[in-house]
Every structure is written in structure tokens, then in C-alpha cells.
Design an enzyme around this catalytic site. Structure first.
Site, mmCIF file in Angstrom:
data_model
loop_
_atom_site.group_PDB
_atom_site.id
_atom_site.type_symbol
_atom_site.label_atom_id
_atom_site.label_comp_id
_atom_site.label_asym_id
_atom_site.label_seq_id
_atom_site.Cartn_x
_atom_site.Cartn_y
_atom_site.Cartn_z
ATOM 1 N N GLY A 124 0.787 -1.331 -0.035
ATOM 2 C CA GLY A 124 0.039 0.116 0.089
ATOM 3 C C GLY A 124 0.910 1.273 -0.152
ATOM 4 O O GLY A 124 1.949 1.216 -0.401
ATOM 5 N N SER A 125 0.331 2.405 0.597
ATOM 6 C CA SER A 125 0.801 3.601 0.423
ATOM 7 C C SER A 125 2.262 3.617 1.298
ATOM 8 O O SER A 125 2.177 3.124 2.459
ATOM 9 C CB SER A 125 -0.114 4.730 0.752
ATOM 10 O OG SER A 125 -0.508 4.757 1.868
ATOM 11 N N ALA A 126 3.142 4.695 1.201
ATOM 12 C CA ALA A 126 4.227 4.796 2.067
ATOM 13 C C ALA A 126 3.643 5.278 3.394
ATOM 14 O O ALA A 126 4.221 4.954 4.721
ATOM 15 C CB ALA A 126 5.253 5.897 1.598
ATOM 16 N N ASN A 127 2.674 6.436 3.456
ATOM 17 C CA ASN A 127 2.168 6.845 4.734
ATOM 18 C C ASN A 127 1.786 5.786 5.747
ATOM 19 O O ASN A 127 1.891 5.754 6.833
ATOM 20 C CB ASN A 127 1.237 7.782 4.430
ATOM 21 C CG ASN A 127 1.619 9.051 3.711
ATOM 22 O OD1 ASN A 127 2.941 9.370 3.710
ATOM 23 N ND2 ASN A 127 1.057 9.796 3.123
ATOM 24 N N THR A 128 0.856 4.737 5.177
ATOM 25 C CA THR A 128 0.262 3.735 5.773
ATOM 26 C C THR A 128 1.462 2.968 6.240
ATOM 27 O O THR A 128 1.653 2.145 7.549
ATOM 28 C CB THR A 128 -0.646 2.870 5.139
ATOM 29 O OG1 THR A 128 -1.864 3.842 4.690
ATOM 30 C CG2 THR A 128 -1.519 2.063 5.955
ATOM 31 N N GLY A 129 2.398 2.676 5.407
ATOM 32 C CA GLY A 129 3.367 1.560 5.570
ATOM 33 C C GLY A 129 4.617 2.175 6.956
ATOM 34 O O GLY A 129 4.571 1.573 7.682
ATOM 35 N N GLU A 182 5.539 -3.337 1.323
ATOM 36 C CA GLU A 182 5.784 -2.960 -0.303
ATOM 37 C C GLU A 182 5.159 -1.676 -0.424
ATOM 38 O O GLU A 182 3.910 -1.680 -0.327
ATOM 39 C CB GLU A 182 5.568 -4.219 -1.295
ATOM 40 C CG GLU A 182 5.913 -3.855 -2.534
ATOM 41 C CD GLU A 182 5.172 -2.906 -3.363
ATOM 42 O OE1 GLU A 182 5.995 -2.114 -3.848
ATOM 43 O OE2 GLU A 182 4.001 -3.046 -3.701
ATOM 44 N N CYS A 231 2.262 1.201 -8.313
ATOM 45 C CA CYS A 231 3.372 1.657 -7.468
ATOM 46 C C CYS A 231 4.599 1.907 -8.146
ATOM 47 O O CYS A 231 5.340 2.672 -7.844
ATOM 48 C CB CYS A 231 3.427 1.058 -6.264
ATOM 49 S SG CYS A 231 3.977 -1.013 -6.696
#
Length: 492
Positions: free
Chosen positions: A220-225, A243, A277
Site C-alpha cells: 500500500g501507500s508509504a504513509n500507511t507503511g 511494499e 506503485c
């Protein structure tokens, strides 16, 4: 009843949720999110199912996984329509996703044997053995852009290794998640081995906060990661595979065939309406007349891309974005770049109100200072000019992300230089950034993640290695270390 916990379909106790087709507005799915207690219930079910599932032979687990592959094949048309209607992508692209799901299963099985199977080396006084063991209970967080294919990149290797799973699809694709889960049910998974919890942020936070979780696999997104990484910090006992996104550069150096280069660029930047992505976000273009000609042709061809509904005939190259809100975020990002001094070459346009049909946008940012190093997840391509190839590499690496990078050039020497200096997990030469092979690693460095969630390399983080020194008998060594005395004499 839209949750699958311990072999039963149950109704969520959380907030109600409605999923609509992002283009037509048609209601596709209705249900309730999983409450915190139901997330804990799913974890208990997975923990209870783990010992028996892990003790099955690989061949027995493989039978279930291969049965699932057969069900994907026989239900391909139905699943294609579900994914296309829910995500907004055209039918042809949803069909390629289901095909990729099917093909990846055989590769996952082979990868398990090659990368995480068992090995034995004979020694003079015994043997050294390598085995792999499952972690236990894993959470899998799925994305919305490939709601079937990408979660399965985690789920299939994890099940083969003997783990049990709690799967949370994206809250934007609950229907696809449920459809795939029903096929797993038909495949004969024992109760509790794979559990489905629907929901958004609250459900995700409840899932990642479970103490009895052995790992979390996320796409998913970098923010959530980053949030998940912070939440699990100080817990090295839990495997965390991330990822995430990218601010990916595509370098256009020398171009022999302009149309071929334009085609590659469109495939890199605008396929899936820019919602991959690995999509090119930054076009780095060599200054000069050839670069000008390439850019003019790119704008002209991109201008012809008209997004359409999933079942339109003739089929469109791109469909809608995942939601009207997502489309509006791309427009807002373009407006902000233009306000910073960017020169619009092709303005992105929402074709209809209350839909997610968005045309591609191209904006030149050469000479503009302070451009945010952020991923705009949609069909918006930013352009910078460079004078030397060394400058192009510096520009390509000028990002906290490191997912994909590409070069269009006839010169192998320049690609070799890029291979040495690029900071990206995927580096392509005269190939679209969005192309991937299941037999190769898929993932990046930096803010793009850590492990490699493809069929081949996912096996690495779904099991841990166990080393053993073994002998079927115990004898006293012929030669002892200094200071050891096993003589029969009595020491007084």
C-alpha cells in the site's frame, strides 16, 4: 454476512459500508466493518488452526492451493467482472490480473522448494540440515489497485509455508476481497486457516495492534507503511514486510524510434490510470531538439487517451480511478504544481462530475524549486530536462523512495552505469517501469519498503530457517580439546 472467521460467514459489528462503481455509481457491495472483538476472534481462530495446518505436509497444503488455482481458472470471467466493476479498470486489464493470480501460484510452489525447502549436507561425523518453519499467525493488508493479485502475492506463499492468516482487503475493494475468499472456501481450506475481516482505518489499527500476531505483510501507500512500522517498532519478534510506493524516474536519453519511446512512456506512466506503485512519476528528458520532438509526440498521443467504463466497447486503454476523491486529489496536485511555476503541457480533466474518469496530465517542472518528493497516485507525469547523463542519474536518485527506475537508450554502457549508481529495487532498460516478472524480485528500498512480495522472493519472509547438526549415534571424539581428561586414572 461479509466476514469469514473460523469457517463461518458472519456480519460485521462495526460501521456500515457501501461500495459503488467509481464511474457509474452503481451499488456493488454493502456490509459492515469488523469490530475490534471480531478482529480478536479472527486471530484466535488463526492461532487455533495453526498447529494442525503447519504439521500438514507441503504436499497436502499444496493440494488446497492448486485447487484454488483451478477455481480461479473456472471463475475467471466472473472474478474479472467483479474486479473491473469495483476498481474502475477496463475489462482487459482486470482479466490480466486474474491471469497473473493463476500463473503466480505455480511459481510460488516452485519458489518454496528452491528457496525455502530442505537441504542436507553430509559431514565426516554426521550431517548439517536446513529446514524452514512458518512464523505462525500473519496479517495481510491488501491494496485497492490490484485487489486480487497483490494480496495473493502474500497469501499463497504464506499458506504454502504453513502460516495461518487474517486478511484485510482495502476498504475500497471489499467485494473483490470477499469474492476471492469464497474461492478459498470452495478450495477446502480448514476453518481458521484464512480469515477475512473487512474495514478501514479502525479495523486495520485493531489488526496491527494484536499482541498474538507473528507478522504483518503489507502492500500500500508509504504513509500507511510508515504508520505500521512505527506501531510495530520495538517488536523484532514480528516479521514486517512492506511494499510501498515510489516517485519513480524514467530517463529518456537518446531515442531512435520516437513512437516506440512514447508507447513505453505511456505504458509506464498511464496504464491502470497511473495507479501502479511502479508507474513513472518523473520523466527525465535529455535537452535538445530530439527531446522536444519526443515530448511533443508524447503530449499528442496522450491527449487521445479517453478513459471509459469497464465494459465499454471498443475497450479503453484506461478506466476510472478508484474513486472520485482519488481523481480529485490528482487534479489538486496538478494545480499545486502549476501554482509553483510548472508549465502545463496537458491538463488532466475530470470528464464527468461524480465519476472518477480522469484524463492524463503532463506538466514540466524544469527549473522549479521545492517540488515535493511525493507520489501522486494517478495519471500525472512531471517532466524535467537534463544536460548530461551524470546529471540524469543524480536527478533520478534525488528521492527518498527507491522502487523503480528506467532508461530509454541504445547504449548498453549507460545502462551499466545506471545499474551501478541507481538506488531502486527495479531498474529497467528499454522496458516499461510497470513490467514485472514473478521470477524476479519486486520491491524497493528507502521509503518504498523492505522485503520483496513477488511469488519468488515472498517465500523468504514467509518462513524462518532452522539449522541442525545431526548424527544418528553418539561417540566420544578420538581427539579431545586441551584440558579434557577421560582416562580411567583416579586423580588424587
Amino acid at each position: 454476512m461479509t466476514l469469514w472467521i473460523n469457517g463461518d460467514w458472519i456480519t460485521g459489528q462495526g460501521a456500515s459500508r457501501v461500495k459503488r462503481n467509481p464511474v457509474s455509481g452503481e451499488v456493488l457491495w454493502q456490509g459492515n466493518d469488523a469490530g475490534a472483538a471480531q478482529v480478536e476472534q479472527a486471530c484466535r481462530a488463526a492461532r487455533a488452526a495453526f498447529p494442525r495446518w503447519a504439521r500438514l505436509s507441503l504436499a497436502e497444503r499444496q493440494v488446497v492451493v492448486e485447487r484454488f488455482a483451478g477455481l480461479l481458472e473456472s471463475n475467471k470471467a466472473e472474478l474479472t467482472a467483479i474486479i473491473a466493476r469495483e476498481t474502475g479498470k477496463p475489462r482487459w486489464e482486470a482479466a490480466t490480473e486474474v491471469t497473473a493470480m493463476i500463473n503466480k501460484i505455480a511459481i510460488s510452489i516452485k519458489a518454496y522448494h528452491v528457496r525455502t525447502g530442505e537441504q542436507r549436507s553430509e559431514m565426516p561425523d554426521g550431517a548439517a540440515s536446513l529446514r524452514h518453519r512458518p512464523h505462525g499467525v500473519l496479517a495481510v493488508f491488501g491494496p485497492y489497485n490490484f485487489p486480487g493479485h497483490l494480496p495473493n502475492g502474500h497469501i499463497v506463499p504464506a499458506l504454502l509455508a504453513g502460516n495461518t492468516i487474517i486478511f484485510k482487503p482495502s476498504e475500497l475493494t471489499p467485494w473483490s476481497g470477499e469474492a476471492v475468499m469464497r474461492l478459498w472456501q470452495q478450495a477446502g481450506l480448514p476453518p481458521g486457516v484464512l480469515n477475512l475481516v473487512q474495514g478501514g482505518r479502525e479495523t486495520g489499527q485493531a489488526l496491527s495492534a494484536l499482541e498474538d500476531l507473528d507478522g504483518l505483510l503489507f502492500t500500500g501507500s508509504a504513509n500507511t507503511g510508515y504508520q505500521l512500522h512505527r506501531q510495530l517498532s520495538g517488536q523484532p519478534e514480528k516479521i514486517l514486510a512492506l511494499e510501498m510506493g515510489g516517485n519513480n524516474p524514467l530517463i529518456i536519453d537518446e531515442v531512435a524510434d520516437i513512437d516506440a519511446a512514447v508507447h513505453l512512456t505511456i505504458q509506464s506512466a498511464f496504464v491502470t490510470a497511473g495507479q501502479r506503485c511502479t508507474c513513472a512519476r518523473r520523466l527525465l528528458l535529455k535537452s535538445g531538439a530530439q527531446g522536444d520532438a519526443f515530448l511533443a509526440r508524447l503530449v499528442a498521443v496522450s491527449q487521445r487517451l479517453t478513459p471509459g467504463n469497464w465494459d465499454d466497447e471498443p475497450q479503453p486503454f484506461i478506466g476510472g480511478l478508484i474513486s472520485e476523491q482519488a481523481a480529485q486529489q490528482v487534479v489538486t496536485a496538478w494545480q499545486q504544481l502549476e501554482a509553483m511555476g510548472g508549465r502545463t503541457l496537458l491538463a488532466p480533466r475530470l470528464l464527468q462530475s461524480e465519476t472518477s474518469l480522469l484524463t492524463p496530465g503532463i506538466i514540466e517542472m524544469t527549473g522549479v524549486a521545492g517540488v515535493p518528493d511525493e507520489e501522486v497516485f494517478g495519471p500525472l507525469l512531471r517532466v524535467w530536462r537534463y544536460d548530461s547523463f551524470e546529471e540524469a542519474i543524480l536527478m533520478a536518485n534525488n528521492t527518498r523512495f527507491g522502487l523503480s527506475c528506467g532508461l530509454v537508450s541504445p547504449e548498453r554502457e549507460k545502462f551499466d552505469q545506471l545499474l551501478l549508481e541507481a538506488r531502486a529495487g527495479i531498474v529497467n532498460w528499454n522496458k516499461p517501469l510497470t513490467g514485472a516478472a514473478s521470477t524476479a524480485p519486486f520491491g524497493g528500498i528507502g521509503a518504498s519498503g523492505n522485503h520483496r512480495p513477488s511469488a519468488w522472493y515472498a517465500a523468504d519472509y514467509c518462513a524462518w530457517p532452522m539449522a541442525s547438526l545431526e548424527s544418528d549415534s553418539l561417540t566420544l571424539p578420538a581427539t579431545l580439546n586441551p584440558g579434557l581428561d577421560f582416562s580411567d586414572e583416579v586423580v588424587r
